[in-house]
Enzyme design. Sequence first.
Site, mmCIF file in Angstrom:
data_model
loop_
_atom_site.group_PDB
_atom_site.id
_atom_site.type_symbol
_atom_site.label_atom_id
_atom_site.label_comp_id
_atom_site.label_asym_id
_atom_site.label_seq_id
_atom_site.Cartn_x
_atom_site.Cartn_y
_atom_site.Cartn_z
ATOM 1 C CG LEU A 20 3.261 21.059 -34.860
ATOM 2 C CD1 LEU A 20 1.897 21.717 -34.677
ATOM 3 C CD2 LEU A 20 4.371 21.989 -34.394
ATOM 4 C CB SER A 145 11.385 25.665 -29.205
ATOM 5 O OG SER A 145 11.199 25.735 -27.809
ATOM 6 C CE1 TYR A 158 13.792 20.918 -29.260
ATOM 7 C CE2 TYR A 158 13.219 22.517 -27.561
ATOM 8 C CZ TYR A 158 12.920 21.863 -28.742
ATOM 9 O OH TYR A 158 11.756 22.149 -29.408
ATOM 10 C CE LYS A 162 13.680 22.960 -31.997
ATOM 11 N NZ LYS A 162 13.137 22.593 -33.318
ATOM 12 C CB THR A 193 3.305 16.798 -29.266
ATOM 13 O OG1 THR A 193 4.536 17.312 -28.723
ATOM 14 C CG2 THR A 193 2.611 17.895 -30.080
#
Length: 270
Positions: A20, A145, A158, A162, A193
């Site tokens: 990205l 996200s 994660y 975030k 990705t």
Amino acid sequence: MTGRAFDGKTVWITGASGGLGAALARAFHDAGARLILSARRAGALDHVARGLGPGAAGGTLLLPMDICDPAAVAAAAAEAAVRRGAIDVLVNNAGQTHRALFRDTDPAVYRRLFEVNVFGPLALTQAVLPGMAAAGGGRILVISSIAARYSSPYRSGYNAAKRALHGLFDSLRAEEHRNRIGVTLVVLGGVRTRVSVNALRGDGSAYGRMDPAIAQGMDPDAVARRIVGAAARRRDEIVIAPVAQRWLIWRKTWLPRLAARAVRLGPPRG
């Protein structure tokens, strides 16, 4: 269509060596921006710059750095200020995800995830803010996200990082409004990705596998164009995700008990 919405503006993109980040470099370049690209791999950054078109590489400033190294971040920000002046748009795109059960994850992995996803963007943003304010304003883009809104198993580090980003940059938006500095939170669904390949296992080793959902994810160039459009329109937040993933956010917001049941792991097998 954004046209040349960023003509002559200086845009700094982290995590720009592929995926990205590289797509964002192409999209901002097409919108007229002067680019600064950062990531750890200098050779990959050079490849991205050369792919922007004839002459683009010479006008693109490459600042290789490890976003987890505060000294490297400070040095890169100082060099950017000398060579490009104030930053008009900072794109905090560098990030890393996680694939392991909470009980199996070394605390060092959680620290690493927060360094990449939270403390690195924090440090770089703090470094560019004074110059941005002195120049009359700018915009901070934060690539987030749906994990910030809807936590699923095997991604606890994660998910947490975030969510922390949202708390941090929502506050920054309120504080810096008087300085004409805006913040755009970009809430993404799956993008095609290598994010899962580069994910960390519980012991800190590379996950090394492409998740099927990521392999079938959104096209990064299409996503990048939408992000540039959101920045041009000065959006505070935008969700870019397929309907099925938007439904996850809706279900978590309005039907939290159903959402909690939907993501539970079953009993161990064997």
